[in-house]
Motif scaffolding. Sequence first.
Motif, short mmCIF file in Angstrom:
data_model
loop_
_atom_site.label_atom_id
_atom_site.label_comp_id
_atom_site.label_asym_id
_atom_site.label_seq_id
_atom_site.Cartn_x
_atom_site.Cartn_y
_atom_site.Cartn_z
N GLY A 36 1.49 7.53 -2.97
CA GLY A 36 0.05 7.38 -2.79
C GLY A 36 -0.41 8.01 -1.48
O GLY A 36 -1.39 8.78 -1.45
N SER A 61 1.79 3.17 -2.56
CA SER A 61 2.55 3.48 -3.77
C SER A 61 1.71 4.37 -4.70
O SER A 61 0.52 4.60 -4.47
N GLY A 62 2.35 4.85 -5.74
CA GLY A 62 1.65 5.71 -6.68
C GLY A 62 0.58 5.00 -7.47
O GLY A 62 -0.32 5.65 -8.03
N THR A 63 0.63 3.68 -7.53
CA THR A 63 -0.36 2.90 -8.27
C THR A 63 -1.42 2.27 -7.36
O THR A 63 -2.19 1.42 -7.81
N ASP A 64 -1.43 2.67 -6.10
CA ASP A 64 -2.39 2.11 -5.14
C ASP A 64 -3.78 2.65 -5.46
O ASP A 64 -4.04 3.86 -5.37
N TYR A 101 -7.94 10.00 -2.47
CA TYR A 101 -7.58 11.32 -3.02
C TYR A 101 -8.74 11.90 -3.84
O TYR A 101 -9.14 13.06 -3.62
N CYS A 106 -5.56 4.44 -2.38
CA CYS A 106 -5.08 5.81 -2.15
C CYS A 106 -5.63 6.75 -3.22
O CYS A 106 -5.99 7.90 -2.92
N ARG A 107 -5.71 6.27 -4.45
CA ARG A 107 -6.28 7.08 -5.52
C ARG A 107 -7.75 7.39 -5.23
O ARG A 107 -8.23 8.51 -5.45
N SER A 163 0.83 -1.20 0.00
CA SER A 163 0.00 0.00 0.00
C SER A 163 0.87 1.26 0.00
O SER A 163 2.05 1.23 0.35
#
Length: 365
Positions: A116, A68-71, A78, A74-75, A66
């Motif tokens: 993320g 990371s930018g590709t999670d 956001y 988290c997206r 969890s």
Amino acid sequence: MFTDESPNKPSLQNTVSRAQPVIDSLSLILGPIADSNEHSDNPAMSLLHNQTISRDIMCRLRLATSGSGTDDLCRWLYDTFQSNIADLQLVVISYIPTLAGVYLSRCNSSKETFSGFEAVFLALYSHEMVICGAEACIIRIPNNIRIPGASESGKANSKGKATAAEPDSIEAIVSPALEPCNTVRATKRGLIVSIAFDLYYNDISLMPVCSKIEFCEFCIIWAGQDELAGAERLDKEEYNVQEEEEENAKEKEEELDKKKEHKQKNDRCNQVPLPWELFQSVLRISGHCLLGPTNSKELKEKALKAAKCLHARALRDFHSKAMLASRSLVRLGDMIEEPVPELQPSEITADLSELEALRASIFSR
């Protein structure tokens, strides 16, 4: 003839219609479990207090992959906060303890980037910066230790020099002035996370109990005292056994010292940096969990333990402000735990008799 229509109903319907697609997108991440909110009048608030979904999201945020930018999760957090739907923003805010706990712990033990997590914190930071502007939040505290008799214009000392007058109030900075941030640097990490905690504190009365318990558990981890406290209890138990076995006293004592020293070293390595701006935000939330209105005994116990761990951390760091604030919170918590003695009727009668006798003696003069 009365109707069910009201001025607020179209607004509520508009909010629900905007929130439902966002909640439906969560089903693509969690699975069909999120579909249980479809028949609710307010799906966003139902999502906030759905313990099954909350535990699932918390567990996913704790996964090793969890942040990371590709999670996708988290997206979703956001995008949901950026939707400006107030009820859905509360849902995102309720996961700040888990986000901060996992993020701060990993930053302390790993050099990897967690874009993320940082994207969510930057969204929270930007939201607060727009609300507060570039001005610091300052309060004035009455100066109760002001020296009486000192003139307002100053007072001459023995050497003939004028001394400054004591101020009537003292300024305290609750929140510093916020500057735009596009990235999370190590020097700004504590401030950015503290702003997220301020958002959490502003809506803490609406937060579910499981979120508050999660916060207290992470406070214990951040303070670095949980493992050490367990080690000290273990040392006391083994020391009592050691007194009974006099033959191997020295060997066991040396072994216990080594274990304690090893646990203390590991504890210091796992400590999360707690600058003052972050410490006071954490302590403010802990105080509400401990002293605020709640029927959860577990939350009270966790909050008191968190306060004691934070105080122990402040003592270890020798931070004067943190020591005073955390000690006050611990004392208040101990006062709540202490039972209030009940007065017997005979004692009340005796006290009243003494008061009447004193009153009679005063008026007889």
